[in-house]
Design an enzyme around this catalytic site. Structure first.
Site, PDB file in Angstrom:
ATOM      1  N   HIS A 171      47.339  46.506  26.502  1.00 11.10           N
ATOM      2  CA  HIS A 171      48.153  46.282  27.697  1.00 11.10           C
ATOM      3  C   HIS A 171      49.593  46.679  27.352  1.00 11.10           C
ATOM      4  O   HIS A 171      50.085  46.327  26.282  1.00 11.10           O
ATOM      5  CB  HIS A 171      48.071  44.808  28.108  1.00 11.10           C
ATOM      6  CG  HIS A 171      48.867  44.515  29.337  1.00 11.10           C
ATOM      7  ND1 HIS A 171      48.401  44.837  30.591  1.00 11.10           N
ATOM      8  CD2 HIS A 171      50.099  43.988  29.505  1.00 11.10           C
ATOM      9  CE1 HIS A 171      49.327  44.502  31.478  1.00 11.10           C
ATOM     10  NE2 HIS A 171      50.367  43.988  30.846  1.00 11.10           N
ATOM     11  N   ASN A 186      41.244  45.287  24.348  1.00 11.62           N
ATOM     12  CA  ASN A 186      42.004  45.965  25.399  1.00 11.62           C
ATOM     13  C   ASN A 186      43.430  46.192  24.911  1.00 11.62           C
ATOM     14  O   ASN A 186      43.929  45.460  24.052  1.00 11.62           O
ATOM     15  CB  ASN A 186      42.036  45.108  26.668  1.00 11.62           C
ATOM     16  CG  ASN A 186      42.771  45.801  27.812  1.00 11.62           C
ATOM     17  OD1 ASN A 186      42.591  46.995  28.053  1.00 11.62           O
ATOM     18  ND2 ASN A 186      43.624  45.069  28.503  1.00 11.62           N
ATOM     19  N   ARG A 243      30.914  43.779  41.405  1.00 13.07           N
ATOM     20  CA  ARG A 243      31.430  44.054  40.067  1.00 13.07           C
ATOM     21  C   ARG A 243      30.315  43.859  39.029  1.00 13.07           C
ATOM     22  O   ARG A 243      30.178  44.627  38.088  1.00 13.07           O
ATOM     23  CB  ARG A 243      32.570  43.058  39.806  1.00 13.07           C
ATOM     24  CG  ARG A 243      33.469  43.382  38.655  1.00 13.07           C
ATOM     25  CD  ARG A 243      34.529  42.316  38.510  1.00 13.07           C
ATOM     26  NE  ARG A 243      35.477  42.314  39.611  1.00 13.07           N
ATOM     27  CZ  ARG A 243      36.447  43.205  39.771  1.00 13.07           C
ATOM     28  NH1 ARG A 243      36.587  44.188  38.908  1.00 13.07           N
ATOM     29  NH2 ARG A 243      37.265  43.132  40.783  1.00 13.07           N
ATOM     30  N   GLU A 256      51.642  52.319  21.370  1.00 16.36           N
ATOM     31  CA  GLU A 256      50.217  52.046  21.619  1.00 16.36           C
ATOM     32  C   GLU A 256      49.347  52.853  20.659  1.00 16.36           C
ATOM     33  O   GLU A 256      48.386  52.343  20.099  1.00 16.36           O
ATOM     34  CB  GLU A 256      49.837  52.421  23.057  1.00 16.36           C
ATOM     35  CG  GLU A 256      50.424  51.501  24.096  1.00 16.36           C
ATOM     36  CD  GLU A 256      49.883  51.761  25.493  1.00 16.36           C
ATOM     37  OE1 GLU A 256      49.167  52.756  25.714  1.00 16.36           O
ATOM     38  OE2 GLU A 256      50.196  50.944  26.382  1.00 16.36           O
ATOM     39  N   ARG A 266      39.979  48.586  35.581  1.00 17.66           N
ATOM     40  CA  ARG A 266      39.114  47.662  36.324  1.00 17.66           C
ATOM     41  C   ARG A 266      38.970  46.367  35.547  1.00 17.66           C
ATOM     42  O   ARG A 266      38.980  46.374  34.316  1.00 17.66           O
ATOM     43  CB  ARG A 266      37.716  48.252  36.478  1.00 17.66           C
ATOM     44  CG  ARG A 266      37.581  49.328  37.511  1.00 17.66           C
ATOM     45  CD  ARG A 266      36.164  49.860  37.525  1.00 17.66           C
ATOM     46  NE  ARG A 266      35.196  48.815  37.872  1.00 17.66           N
ATOM     47  CZ  ARG A 266      34.934  48.417  39.109  1.00 17.66           C
ATOM     48  NH1 ARG A 266      35.558  48.964  40.116  1.00 17.66           N
ATOM     49  NH2 ARG A 266      34.049  47.468  39.351  1.00 17.66           N
ATOM     50  N   GLY A 278      43.658  59.226  28.950  1.00 12.77           N
ATOM     51  CA  GLY A 278      42.981  59.107  27.672  1.00 12.77           C
ATOM     52  C   GLY A 278      43.876  59.327  26.465  1.00 12.77           C
ATOM     53  O   GLY A 278      43.408  59.762  25.412  1.00 12.77           O
ATOM     54  N   ASN A 308      45.267  57.020  24.628  1.00  9.01           N
ATOM     55  CA  ASN A 308      44.785  56.091  23.590  1.00  9.01           C
ATOM     56  C   ASN A 308      43.461  56.557  23.023  1.00  9.01           C
ATOM     57  O   ASN A 308      43.241  56.495  21.809  1.00  9.01           O
ATOM     58  CB  ASN A 308      44.670  54.669  24.152  1.00  9.01           C
ATOM     59  CG  ASN A 308      46.021  53.977  24.203  1.00  9.01           C
ATOM     60  OD1 ASN A 308      46.576  53.626  23.169  1.00  9.01           O
ATOM     61  ND2 ASN A 308      46.568  53.827  25.397  1.00  9.01           N
ATOM     62  N   ASP A 311      44.104  40.008  31.323  1.00 11.54           N
ATOM     63  CA  ASP A 311      45.204  39.970  30.355  1.00 11.54           C
ATOM     64  C   ASP A 311      45.389  38.597  29.701  1.00 11.54           C
ATOM     65  O   ASP A 311      46.499  38.182  29.394  1.00 11.54           O
ATOM     66  CB  ASP A 311      46.527  40.403  31.021  1.00 11.54           C
ATOM     67  CG  ASP A 311      46.441  41.788  31.642  1.00 11.54           C
ATOM     68  OD1 ASP A 311      45.644  42.598  31.146  1.00 11.54           O
ATOM     69  OD2 ASP A 311      47.167  42.044  32.619  1.00 11.54           O
TER      70      ASP A 311
HETATM   71  C1  GAR Z   1      48.218  52.652  28.741  1.00 16.18           C
HETATM   72  O1  GAR Z   1      49.615  52.538  28.766  1.00 16.18           O
HETATM   73  C2  GAR Z   1      47.600  51.270  28.769  1.00 16.18           C
HETATM   74  O2  GAR Z   1      48.334  50.311  28.060  1.00 16.18           O
HETATM   75  C3  GAR Z   1      47.605  50.978  30.238  1.00 16.18           C
HETATM   76  O3  GAR Z   1      47.235  52.188  30.843  1.00 16.18           O
HETATM   77  C4  GAR Z   1      47.715  53.277  30.033  1.00 16.18           C
HETATM   78  C5  GAR Z   1      46.576  54.237  29.816  1.00 16.18           C
HETATM   79  O4  GAR Z   1      47.023  55.397  29.189  1.00 16.18           O
HETATM   80  N1  GAR Z   1      46.705  49.913  30.572  1.00 16.18           N
HETATM   81  C6  GAR Z   1      46.945  49.015  31.529  1.00 16.18           C
HETATM   82  O5  GAR Z   1      47.937  49.014  32.223  1.00 16.18           O
HETATM   83  C7  GAR Z   1      45.862  47.963  31.689  1.00 16.18           C
HETATM   84  N2  GAR Z   1      46.257  46.979  32.640  1.00 16.18           N
HETATM   85  P1  GAR Z   1      46.013  56.392  28.474  1.00 16.18           P
HETATM   86  O6  GAR Z   1      44.938  56.774  29.499  1.00 16.18           O
HETATM   87  O7  GAR Z   1      46.864  57.584  28.115  1.00 16.18           O
HETATM   88  O8  GAR Z   1      45.421  55.731  27.269  1.00 16.18           O
END
Ligand code: GAR
Length: 200
Positions: free
Chosen positions: A109, A107, A65, A174, A91, A12, A14, A145
Site C-alpha cells: 500500500h 499486499n 465477490r 516500493e 479489488r 505492474g 511492482n 489495509d
Molecule cells: C502501487 O503504488 C501500489 O502501492 C498501489 O497501486 C500501485 C500499483 O502500481 N496499490 C494500492 O493503492 C492498493 N490500495 P504497479 O502496478 O506499478 O505495481
C-alpha cells in the site's frame, strides 16, 4: 521451492521488480502465475512476454465477490500456488479468499499505514500536507489495509515535490521493500504475533 502468484490490475511496476528479484535469485521461489481482473493490464502483457503463465477473469461475469474469488482459488490450486502477492490489485478480496490462504497473502500500500488507507493514498498524503509518507507491505486480512505490517519505508515530502515526483519516489521505495519482504516471507523469517510481525 514455493510457488507464488502475483495479482495486478495495472502497470505492474511492482510485478517487474519482484520478477527481477526472482530472476536474480534474491527471491528463492517460483513466480508461477500472474492474475489480473483487468484484461488490458500491462502486467499481463509483461508476464506473457516473460514466459510467465497468466490468468484473467472478469469480475463482472460473477454474481458476488466470493464466487469470483472461488473461481480464482480453483486456478490457484491447480497451479499449486503456496502464497499470493497483491501488487496494485485494486479489488478487495473476500473472507473466503483470505481463509484459503491464511497469513499467506501479502499486499503493498503506498502510504505509511494506518495513515491514508484507500485507493488514493499518495494523493491523499500529498494534499493533506504530510511531511513523511511511503509504502507499507502487510499481510492481508478481510478488512481493507488492516493486516499486520511487515515493512515500511519512509519517504520525505519536500517543498519542491509535486504529486508526480512524490509518486515516483514512493514507487521506487516500493520496488525496494516488496522484494525484500517477499524474500523474508519465503525464508520463513516473518513471525506474526497479534498485530506485530517479528522479523527473525
Ligand atoms: C502501487 O503504488 C501500489 O502501492 C498501489 O497501486 C500501485 C500499483 O502500481 N496499490 C494500492 O493503492 C492498493 N490500495 P504497479 O502496478 O506499478 O505495481
Amino acid at each position: 521451492m514455493m510457488n507464488f502468484a502475483v495479482f495486478a490490475s495495472g502497470r505492474g511496476g511492482n510485478l517487474q521488480a519482484i520478477h527481477k528479484a526472482v530472476k536474480s535469485g534474491k527471491i528463492k521461489a517460483r513466480l508461477a502465475l500472474v492474475f489480473s481482473d483487468k484484461k488490458d493490464a500491462y502486467a499481463l502483457e509483461y508476464a506473457t512476454k516473460e514466459g510467465i503463465a497468466t490468468l484473467h477473469l472478469n469480475p463482472k461475469e460473477f454474481e458476488t465477490r466470493e464466487t469470483f474469488d472461488r473461481e480464482i482459488v480453483k486456478h490457484l490450486r491447480r497451479a499449486k500456488i503456496d502464497f499470493v502477492v497483491l501488487a496494485g490489485y485494486m479489488r478487495l478480496v473476500s473472507g473466503y479468499f483470505v481463509e484459503q490462504y491464511p497469513d499467506k497473502i501479502l499486499n503493498i500500500h503506498p502510504s505509511l499505514l494506518p495513515s491514508f488507507k484507500g485507493m488514493h493514498a499518495i494523493k491523499d498524503a500529498f494534499e493533506y500536507g504530510a511531511k513523511v509518507t511511503g509504502p507499507t507491505v502487510h499481510f492481508v486480512v478481510e478488512q481493507m489495509d488492516e493486516g499486520a505490517l511487515i515493512l515500511q519505508e519512509p519517504v520525505a515530502v519536500e517543498s519542491k515535490d509535486t504529486y508526480e515526483t512524490l509518486k515516483l519516489k514512493i514507487h521506487e521505495a516500493e520496488h525496494r521493500i516488496y522484494p525484500k519482504a517477499i524474500d523474508l516471507f519465503v525464508r520463513g523469517k516473518l513471525k506474526i504475533e497479534g498485530r506485530k510481525v517479528i522479523v527473525l
